[in-house]
Scaffold this motif. Structure first.
Motif, PDB file in Angstrom:
ATOM      1  N   ARG A   1      -0.379   2.136   1.285  1.00 22.21           N
ATOM      2  CA  ARG A   1      -1.511   2.146   0.360  1.00 22.21           C
ATOM      3  C   ARG A   1      -1.936   0.763  -0.118  1.00 22.21           C
ATOM      4  NH1 ARG A   1      -0.232   7.259  -3.603  1.00 22.21           N
ATOM      5  NH2 ARG A   1      -0.392   8.849  -1.985  1.00 22.21           N
ATOM      6  N   SER A   2      -1.099  -0.216   0.085  1.00 23.32           N
ATOM      7  CA  SER A   2      -1.367  -1.536  -0.464  1.00 23.32           C
ATOM      8  C   SER A   2      -2.500  -2.247   0.282  1.00 23.32           C
ATOM      9  CB  SER A   2      -0.096  -2.394  -0.398  1.00 23.32           C
ATOM     10  OG  SER A   2      -0.361  -3.686  -0.880  1.00 23.32           O
ATOM     11  N   HIS A   3      -3.265  -2.986  -0.493  1.00 22.31           N
ATOM     12  CA  HIS A   3      -4.318  -3.817   0.089  1.00 22.31           C
ATOM     13  C   HIS A   3      -3.948  -5.289  -0.015  1.00 22.31           C
ATOM     14  CE1 HIS A   3      -6.830  -0.334   0.578  1.00 22.31           C
ATOM     15  NE2 HIS A   3      -6.656  -0.016  -0.699  1.00 22.31           N
ATOM     16  N   ARG A   4      -2.720  -5.535  -0.345  1.00 20.35           N
ATOM     17  CA  ARG A   4      -2.230  -6.911  -0.452  1.00 20.35           C
ATOM     18  C   ARG A   4      -2.080  -7.516   0.941  1.00 20.35           C
ATOM     19  NH1 ARG A   4      -0.049  -8.641  -5.253  1.00 20.35           N
ATOM     20  NH2 ARG A   4       0.010  -7.086  -6.880  1.00 20.35           N
TER      21      ARG A   4
ATOM     22  N   ARG B   1       3.293  -7.566   1.475  1.00 22.23           N
ATOM     23  CA  ARG B   1       3.777  -6.194   1.693  1.00 22.23           C
ATOM     24  C   ARG B   1       5.157  -6.198   2.336  1.00 22.23           C
ATOM     25  NH1 ARG B   1      -0.199  -3.403   5.205  1.00 22.23           N
ATOM     26  NH2 ARG B   1      -0.992  -5.477   5.619  1.00 22.23           N
TER      27      ARG B   1
END
Length: 149
Positions: free
Chosen positions: A39-42, A47
């Motif tokens: 789900r991360s947009h980093r 990540r």
């Protein structure tokens, strides 16, 4: 009928509870880490580093779980002991749990009495959970590692 060694029963039950808690903690932590990666947009680097630190923190929590369990049984219940030094505190129990969990086994501290069951089981549990983490890390990195062109 009386149980000839009730402290052995306490050790087996307490060890079983600690193992179940460690496996459940490990499962839930890896599941949460996997969801966060998905789900991360980093950036990719953040990540992957978060995954590595999350896995390490999970292992540290499990080591503390077993160290506290050993401390409780040895120091508060008098079911076995650690030997190798003259006096042991909580951090000595954590250290011994870490050495056993990772199967390093320095040999400077050793368990005696019924508590040996906890530490024997801890070595197997640590080996399985570390292997599980390695497999998880490999699969997650394979899914998310970007190849530079």
């Amino acid at each position: 009928m009386t149980i000839p060694y009730p402290e052995h029963v306490v050790v087996v039950i307490t060890t079983s509870i600690a193992v179940v808690l460690a496996v459940l903690l490990h499962y839930e932590a890896l599941w949460l880490i996997s969801r966060q990666i998905e789900r991360s947009h980093r950036p990719h680097r953040q990540r992957i580093l978060a995954m590595a630190f999350g896995v390490l923190m999970t292992h540290i929590a499990e080591i503390w779980l077993f160290g506290l369990t050993g401390w409780w049984m040895a120091e508060l219940q008098g079911i076995g002991a650690l030997n190798g030094y003259s006096a042991f505190n909580l951090l000595d129990h954590i250290f011994f749990a870490a050495v056993t969990y990772t199967t390093v086994g320095y040999g400077d501290i050793y368990a005696t009495g019924p508590i040996r069951f906890l530490y024997g089981t801890l070595a197997l549990t640590g080996f399985v959970l570390i292997t599980w983490s390695a497999s998880f890390t490999f699969v997650e990195m394979q899914k998310h590692w970007r190849v530079r062109k």
